[in-house]
Design a protein around this motif. Structure first.
Motif, mmCIF file in Angstrom:
data_model
loop_
_atom_site.group_PDB
_atom_site.id
_atom_site.type_symbol
_atom_site.label_atom_id
_atom_site.label_comp_id
_atom_site.label_asym_id
_atom_site.label_seq_id
_atom_site.Cartn_x
_atom_site.Cartn_y
_atom_site.Cartn_z
ATOM 1 N N ASN A 174 52.132 42.805 34.329
ATOM 2 C CA ASN A 174 51.336 41.586 34.114
ATOM 3 C C ASN A 174 50.996 40.886 35.422
ATOM 4 O O ASN A 174 49.954 40.233 35.532
ATOM 5 C CB ASN A 174 52.077 40.623 33.190
ATOM 6 N N HIS A 175 51.883 41.009 36.405
ATOM 7 C CA HIS A 175 51.652 40.361 37.699
ATOM 8 C C HIS A 175 50.361 40.862 38.367
ATOM 9 O O HIS A 175 49.712 40.128 39.108
ATOM 10 C CB HIS A 175 52.854 40.608 38.615
ATOM 11 N N PHE A 176 49.987 42.101 38.041
ATOM 12 C CA PHE A 176 48.730 42.628 38.598
ATOM 13 C C PHE A 176 47.546 41.794 38.108
ATOM 14 O O PHE A 176 46.650 41.458 38.889
ATOM 15 C CB PHE A 176 48.544 44.104 38.182
ATOM 16 N N TYR A 177 47.548 41.475 36.798
ATOM 17 C CA TYR A 177 46.409 40.738 36.221
ATOM 18 C C TYR A 177 46.472 39.257 36.560
ATOM 19 O O TYR A 177 45.446 38.596 36.690
ATOM 20 C CB TYR A 177 46.367 40.956 34.701
ATOM 21 N N GLU A 178 47.699 38.757 36.700
ATOM 22 C CA GLU A 178 47.868 37.328 36.957
ATOM 23 C C GLU A 178 47.673 36.976 38.428
ATOM 24 O O GLU A 178 47.350 35.840 38.755
ATOM 25 C CB GLU A 178 49.252 36.889 36.455
ATOM 26 N N LYS A 179 47.864 37.939 39.311
ATOM 27 C CA LYS A 179 47.713 37.629 40.738
ATOM 28 C C LYS A 179 47.071 38.743 41.573
ATOM 29 O O LYS A 179 46.051 38.527 42.215
ATOM 30 C CB LYS A 179 49.078 37.258 41.329
ATOM 31 N N LEU A 180 47.661 39.924 41.542
ATOM 32 C CA LEU A 180 47.284 40.934 42.535
ATOM 33 C C LEU A 180 45.820 41.366 42.466
ATOM 34 O O LEU A 180 45.160 41.519 43.495
ATOM 35 C CB LEU A 180 48.211 42.148 42.433
ATOM 36 N N LEU A 181 45.289 41.523 41.230
ATOM 37 C CA LEU A 181 43.890 41.961 41.111
ATOM 38 C C LEU A 181 42.901 40.837 41.424
ATOM 39 O O LEU A 181 41.699 41.078 41.552
ATOM 40 C CB LEU A 181 43.626 42.529 39.707
ATOM 41 N N LEU A 182 43.405 39.619 41.570
ATOM 42 C CA LEU A 182 42.515 38.486 41.881
ATOM 43 C C LEU A 182 42.367 38.284 43.385
ATOM 44 O O LEU A 182 41.462 37.580 43.844
ATOM 45 C CB LEU A 182 43.061 37.194 41.249
ATOM 46 N N LEU A 183 43.251 38.914 44.154
ATOM 47 C CA LEU A 183 43.290 38.601 45.588
ATOM 48 C C LEU A 183 42.063 39.083 46.361
ATOM 49 O O LEU A 183 41.646 38.444 47.329
ATOM 50 C CB LEU A 183 44.578 39.145 46.223
ATOM 51 N N LYS A 184 41.459 40.181 45.937
ATOM 52 C CA LYS A 184 40.323 40.706 46.715
ATOM 53 C C LYS A 184 39.164 39.693 46.793
ATOM 54 O O LYS A 184 38.416 39.683 47.760
ATOM 55 C CB LYS A 184 39.863 42.060 46.172
ATOM 56 N N ASP A 185 39.040 38.854 45.789
ATOM 57 C CA ASP A 185 37.959 37.855 45.811
ATOM 58 C C ASP A 185 38.350 36.582 46.555
ATOM 59 O O ASP A 185 37.573 35.640 46.623
ATOM 60 C CB ASP A 185 37.532 37.502 44.384
ATOM 61 N N ARG A 186 39.570 36.564 47.076
ATOM 62 C CA ARG A 186 40.004 35.374 47.819
ATOM 63 C C ARG A 186 40.102 35.641 49.314
ATOM 64 O O ARG A 186 40.640 34.842 50.059
ATOM 65 C CB ARG A 186 41.375 34.921 47.325
ATOM 66 N N MET A 187 39.585 36.800 49.737
ATOM 67 C CA MET A 187 39.691 37.131 51.165
ATOM 68 C C MET A 187 38.677 36.327 51.965
ATOM 69 O O MET A 187 37.588 36.014 51.491
ATOM 70 C CB MET A 187 39.469 38.630 51.377
ATOM 71 N N ASN A 188 39.051 36.010 53.204
ATOM 72 C CA ASN A 188 38.220 35.154 54.052
ATOM 73 C C ASN A 188 37.283 35.924 54.977
ATOM 74 O O ASN A 188 36.164 35.510 55.195
ATOM 75 C CB ASN A 188 39.122 34.294 54.958
ATOM 76 N N THR A 189 37.769 37.014 55.563
ATOM 77 C CA THR A 189 37.035 37.682 56.640
ATOM 78 C C THR A 189 36.352 38.962 56.149
ATOM 79 O O THR A 189 36.753 39.534 55.125
ATOM 80 C CB THR A 189 37.991 38.076 57.780
ATOM 81 N N VAL A 190 35.353 39.406 56.912
ATOM 82 C CA VAL A 190 34.613 40.613 56.542
ATOM 83 C C VAL A 190 35.552 41.824 56.493
ATOM 84 O O VAL A 190 35.580 42.568 55.510
ATOM 85 C CB VAL A 190 33.467 40.869 57.555
ATOM 86 N N THR A 191 36.343 41.993 57.543
ATOM 87 C CA THR A 191 37.263 43.141 57.574
ATOM 88 C C THR A 191 38.328 43.005 56.497
ATOM 89 O O THR A 191 38.685 43.981 55.834
ATOM 90 C CB THR A 191 37.918 43.277 58.965
ATOM 91 N N GLY A 192 38.815 41.790 56.293
ATOM 92 C CA GLY A 192 39.804 41.546 55.240
ATOM 93 C C GLY A 192 39.261 41.959 53.883
ATOM 94 O O GLY A 192 39.952 42.602 53.086
#
Ligand code: ADP
Ligand code: NI
Length: 218
Positions: A174-192
């Motif tokens: 469940n942690h994947f859906y609640e947090k981990l899969l959301l992180l890619k849209d919270r990245m700041n930099t182009v390379t990140g």
């Protein structure tokens, strides 16, 4: 340059000593990975690399979780250490602000700080929560908390408050859906963002394979 190298080496020795007994998710190896990620992301950003490296190395020097939720303990400890080095006050102030804001939990701070150096270190830390390493860390955490790997009857809940979330004994998947899969849209930099995309796809493939095996489909 020579001097900066010495500052980094002195910091590494300090961090290794301080984190000697840290738990697996926040040990020296996490710091080393975040430091490496930060250096990689910095190649495509215009930053003060000494600030980035010091902040990456010191970002988890004390976790509020293990100090009665005191969010200031990490920044305070880092500031005390940095004062022992021959550094400009402006560098110290910047590093401390990054540490204070990197894992901003919506707590006590009214003014949010922004800088490219913070953006880089935050991305570097978030990258270590996703991909193969992220999967390993999540199941390590779940095991530590004696969580189930997965339970098809307990669906992910994206509406939980932070307090409810901490108390819930939800399976690790469940942690994947609640947090981990959301992180890619919270990245700041182009390379990140690019690196996160790759790690995100790996997690999606992992989940697909996980369900295939769970359901006896192959
Ligand atoms: P951070 O220090 O980056 O804020 P945490 O201390 O919340 O991260 O988590 C450390 C590691 O443990 C991360 O890899 C995170 O994904 C994982 N983790 C945190 N909470 C859970 C959970 N409920 N289930 C599985 N893994 C978790
Ligand atoms: Ni961290």
């Amino acid at each position: 340059m020579q001097n900066n190298q010495l500052i980094i080496e002195t910091t590494i020795i300090y961090v290794k000593k301080e984190l000697a007994n840290a738990e697996g998710g926040h040990d020296w190896w996490h710091i080393e990975r975040v430091w490496n990620n930060a250096k990689l992301i910095s190649q495509t950003e215009s930053v003060n690399s000494l600030v980035v490296e010091l902040a990456a190395l010191l970002h988890d020097i004390a976790d509020a979780k293990f100090h009665d939720g005191d969010e200031e303990i990490g920044p305070r400890k880092a500031a005390l250490f940095l004062k022992t080095l021959s550094l400009d006050q402006s560098i110290i102030d910047h590093v401390v602000k990054i540490i204070r804001n990197i894992s901003f939990k919506g707590g006590n701070f009214t003014t949010l700080f922004h800088s490219t150096e913070l953006a880089v270190v935050q991305d570097a830390d978030r990258l270590d929560a996703i991909g193969a390493i992220g999967i390993a860390r999540a199941f390590n955490y779940g095991g530590f908390k004696n969580r189930e790997l997965y339970n098809p009857q307990i669906t992910p809940n994206l509406q939980m408050s932070k307090e409810e979330y901490k108390k819930s004994a939800a399976p690790t998947i469940n942690h994947f859906y609640e947090k981990l899969l959301l992180l890619k849209d919270r990245m700041n930099t182009v390379t990140g963002k690019q690196l996160a995309q790759k790690r995100h796809l790996f997690m999606e493939q992992f989940l697909e394979q996980f369900y295939t095996e769970w359901e006896g489909r192959g």
